[in-house]
Design an enzyme around this catalytic site. Sequence first.
Site, PDB file in Angstrom:
ATOM      1  N   ARG A 261       0.973  -1.057   0.078  1.00 16.68           N
ATOM      2  CA  ARG A 261      -0.012   0.225   0.355  1.00 16.68           C
ATOM      3  C   ARG A 261       0.878   0.933  -0.462  1.00 16.68           C
ATOM      4  O   ARG A 261       1.773   1.407   0.877  1.00 16.68           O
ATOM      5  CB  ARG A 261      -0.801   0.062   1.099  1.00 16.68           C
ATOM      6  CG  ARG A 261      -1.239   1.556   1.624  1.00 16.68           C
ATOM      7  CD  ARG A 261      -3.068   1.343   2.571  1.00 16.68           C
ATOM      8  NE  ARG A 261      -4.009   0.828   2.040  1.00 16.68           N
ATOM      9  CZ  ARG A 261      -5.040   0.294   2.498  1.00 16.68           C
ATOM     10  NH1 ARG A 261      -5.524   1.514   3.157  1.00 16.68           N
ATOM     11  NH2 ARG A 261      -6.186   0.034   1.672  1.00 16.68           N
TER      12      ARG A 261
ATOM     13  N   HIS B 194      -7.569   1.039  -6.906  1.00 14.52           N
ATOM     14  CA  HIS B 194      -6.799  -0.168  -5.620  1.00 14.52           C
ATOM     15  C   HIS B 194      -8.298  -1.428  -6.383  1.00 14.52           C
ATOM     16  O   HIS B 194      -9.551  -1.294  -6.404  1.00 14.52           O
ATOM     17  CB  HIS B 194      -8.409   1.310  -4.102  1.00 14.52           C
ATOM     18  CG  HIS B 194      -8.286   0.263  -3.318  1.00 14.52           C
ATOM     19  ND1 HIS B 194      -7.743  -1.084  -3.321  1.00 14.52           N
ATOM     20  CD2 HIS B 194      -8.457   0.247  -2.086  1.00 14.52           C
ATOM     21  CE1 HIS B 194      -8.405  -1.573  -1.710  1.00 14.52           C
ATOM     22  NE2 HIS B 194      -8.712  -0.475  -1.012  1.00 14.52           N
TER      23      HIS B 194
ATOM     24  N   GLN C 151     -10.317  -3.996  -4.172  1.00 13.16           N
ATOM     25  CA  GLN C 151     -11.149  -3.540  -3.367  1.00 13.16           C
ATOM     26  C   GLN C 151     -12.610  -3.194  -4.471  1.00 13.16           C
ATOM     27  O   GLN C 151     -13.296  -4.163  -4.364  1.00 13.16           O
ATOM     28  CB  GLN C 151     -10.938  -1.336  -2.766  1.00 13.16           C
ATOM     29  CG  GLN C 151     -12.388  -0.892  -2.387  1.00 13.16           C
ATOM     30  CD  GLN C 151     -13.103  -1.485  -0.844  1.00 13.16           C
ATOM     31  OE1 GLN C 151     -12.381  -1.585  -0.068  1.00 13.16           O
ATOM     32  NE2 GLN C 151     -14.677  -2.010  -1.386  1.00 13.16           N
TER      33      GLN C 151
ATOM     34  N   ASP D 174     -17.462   7.533  -1.777  1.00 15.07           N
ATOM     35  CA  ASP D 174     -15.841   7.214  -0.728  1.00 15.07           C
ATOM     36  C   ASP D 174     -15.365   8.947  -0.528  1.00 15.07           C
ATOM     37  O   ASP D 174     -16.286   9.578  -1.361  1.00 15.07           O
ATOM     38  CB  ASP D 174     -14.628   6.972  -2.011  1.00 15.07           C
ATOM     39  CG  ASP D 174     -13.294   6.552  -1.511  1.00 15.07           C
ATOM     40  OD1 ASP D 174     -13.484   6.364  -0.364  1.00 15.07           O
ATOM     41  OD2 ASP D 174     -12.450   6.300  -2.309  1.00 15.07           O
TER      42      ASP D 174
ATOM     43  N   CYS E 269     -16.466   2.108  -0.069  1.00 11.39           N
ATOM     44  CA  CYS E 269     -15.231   0.941   0.302  1.00 11.39           C
ATOM     45  C   CYS E 269     -14.615   1.087   1.848  1.00 11.39           C
ATOM     46  O   CYS E 269     -14.018   0.365   2.310  1.00 11.39           O
ATOM     47  CB  CYS E 269     -13.822   1.194  -0.778  1.00 11.39           C
ATOM     48  SG  CYS E 269     -13.360   3.434  -0.504  1.00 11.39           S
TER      49      CYS E 269
ATOM     50  N   ARG F  44     -14.244  -8.550   1.406  1.00 12.23           N
ATOM     51  CA  ARG F  44     -12.811  -7.838   1.113  1.00 12.23           C
ATOM     52  C   ARG F  44     -12.020  -9.726   1.001  1.00 12.23           C
ATOM     53  O   ARG F  44     -10.711 -10.543   0.682  1.00 12.23           O
ATOM     54  CB  ARG F  44     -12.244  -7.034   1.641  1.00 12.23           C
ATOM     55  CG  ARG F  44     -12.590  -6.164   1.112  1.00 12.23           C
ATOM     56  CD  ARG F  44     -11.908  -5.374   0.136  1.00 12.23           C
ATOM     57  NE  ARG F  44     -10.289  -5.215  -0.303  1.00 12.23           N
ATOM     58  CZ  ARG F  44     -10.154  -4.239   0.972  1.00 12.23           C
ATOM     59  NH1 ARG F  44     -10.415  -3.327   1.020  1.00 12.23           N
ATOM     60  NH2 ARG F  44      -8.001  -4.152   0.589  1.00 12.23           N
TER      61      ARG F  44
END
Length: 311
Positions: free
Chosen positions: A101, A128, A131, A224, A264, A292
């Site tokens: 990340r 991402h 996700q 988001d 998310c 996830r």
Amino acid sequence: MLKNKDLLSLKDLSVKEIEAIFAMTKKLKAKNNPTLLKGKILGMIFEKSSTRTRVSFEVAMLQLGGHAIFLSHRDIQIGRGETVSDTAKVLSQYVDGVMLRTYSHKTLTDFAEAASVPVINGLTDWLHPVQVLADLYTLIEVKKKLKPLKIVYIGDGANNMAHSWLYGAAKLGLELVICAPKKDHPVKKVWNEVLQLAKKSKAKISFETDPKKAVQKADVIYTDTWVSMGQEKEEKIRLKRLKPYQVNQKLVDRAKKNVVIMHCLPAHRGDEVTAEVADGPNSIFFHEAGNRLHVQKGIVALLLNKKKRKQ
Ligand code: CP
Ligand code: NVA
């Protein structure tokens, strides 16, 4: 099986490969295999905070019989200037895969280039993908299909989530509306690539500045944060600019009755979404977050069982 060593962007996956990830996810979600990754180790480097990504990858590895090592960039030598490529070459000799990340997407691609083991994008400023794979899988579970569905992403159209949704929709031939202020239009490079991909897949990709228009007949509304990690200095101005893009009950009422609301997470109730919507009957935030774990099991199962590339 996946053709590439790494999972860095949905752009690099074929439809068949996305389906293979979902098939493996379904299998492992129905019945876990506690020895599938016996002895395999995933290194996880984080330059940014995380709840879901960190814990779900770690649990995925443990439940499949492997192990995960959390590495904060502050504690390893990369934080003191050791190069990304040296770190990748060293870690490749210890672990079977690395999840990263990062802020800069280039850090991720440089790492992947130098690493001989699979590298997974656990979020960059740019993308991402894991996700969005979990989001798509959740939609298949909830709506039983991805087509025809009108998916509307509302908010910051230029962030990692919007970009990954664009690649996902363009690859799979979906209908996706990005609804954002002009200033937050998806980055040109992504937009142009996505429109090219969409020609092939027959995806319907569009940009709309008016949320009321965008959500008409929507099956899915996705939002988001308005202030992604690394944008803290712009918080005030962003909150002001994006205020008309809040997902509230009035907006949701303009969509289809059975619209599902996705995020998310982490969510900021009162900003991009109201508490009424986040915790209301159309919200599938926690189903999404739960997946996830399952989708990442599918990903590590397919990527980490491959033979190592020679250095
Ligand atoms: N959605 C997501 O990636 O959450 P974390 O930042 O908690 O990992
Ligand atoms: N766009 C958000 C996603 C968090 C999972 C961020 O980058 O902070």
